[in-house]
Design an enzyme around this catalytic site. Sequence first.
Site, mmCIF file in Angstrom:
data_model
loop_
_atom_site.group_PDB
_atom_site.id
_atom_site.type_symbol
_atom_site.label_atom_id
_atom_site.label_comp_id
_atom_site.label_asym_id
_atom_site.label_seq_id
_atom_site.Cartn_x
_atom_site.Cartn_y
_atom_site.Cartn_z
ATOM 1 N N SER A 136 3.259 4.893 -4.040
ATOM 2 C CA SER A 136 2.289 4.669 -2.966
ATOM 3 C C SER A 136 2.665 5.529 -1.770
ATOM 4 C CB SER A 136 2.300 3.191 -2.542
ATOM 5 O OG SER A 136 1.579 2.991 -1.337
ATOM 6 N N TYR A 149 7.101 -4.286 0.216
ATOM 7 C CA TYR A 149 6.275 -3.384 -0.584
ATOM 8 C C TYR A 149 6.686 -1.933 -0.365
ATOM 9 C CZ TYR A 149 2.116 -1.236 -2.632
ATOM 10 O OH TYR A 149 1.266 -0.483 -3.396
ATOM 11 N N LYS A 153 8.324 0.757 -3.193
ATOM 12 C CA LYS A 153 7.744 2.052 -3.543
ATOM 13 C C LYS A 153 8.709 3.201 -3.221
ATOM 14 C CE LYS A 153 3.957 0.342 -5.173
ATOM 15 N NZ LYS A 153 3.640 0.433 -6.618
#
Length: 244
Positions: A136, A149, A153
């Site tokens: 991402s 998160y 990533k």
Amino acid sequence: MEINFSGKRALVTGGGKGIGRDIAIKLAACGAKVVAISRTQKDLDSLRAEVPSIETLSVDVGNWASAKQSVESLGHFDLLVNSAGVAKLAPFLDTKEEDIDFVMDINYKGLFNVAQTVAKSMVEKKTGGAIVNMSSVASTLALKDHAVYCSSKGAIDALTKVMALELGPHKIRTNAVNPTVVMTDMGRFAWSDPAKSAPILNRIPLGRFSEVEDVTNAVLFLLSDKASYLNGIMLPIEGGLQVA
């Protein structure tokens, strides 16, 4: 540019919905024999009804031992797309240990486990192969309430580079795609509020978020022989978000 995966066997994690589902469908349309895995049997049943040629299996990639056993039971693969992923959003100061475990168990450890299992077979059988990890733009761009998160990533990007280094001599290419917000059903719901989406959209020169096909097309390219000299890249799919 025509891409053909005839004679190739492909595994897609997170294949029941969203980006993973679209990738599985497009891989099958390009001739690959596809196996899609997901935690949710209902999603897999729907996928199988839509594309009967796709083989499905319910697997929780967050459970290391059972996921490894399940993937091993599926046999050898030439192509792997690690698309399974989750998020737990909270301010950094409010993030709990269980939030970290939940996200990292799926986004990082689950990806690591599946990739390791598939790659071992590629190495043992000396077939080569191609792997694409779903990362991402959040791996390098800080997003409020996305501490876990973003970290997961970032870990995927680092792992992708090491996999490319160590697996490259075995003719196994490993790359990642790094999208911004993608307009899946979940993406549309999460970013439908203009007050939330406008600050990021205003920074994207193309003026829109990514559609699912933008990501799928990039993944298919990286898996294909058209990208035979690409190894260890993190391909941004973000409309120019980071150029300014």
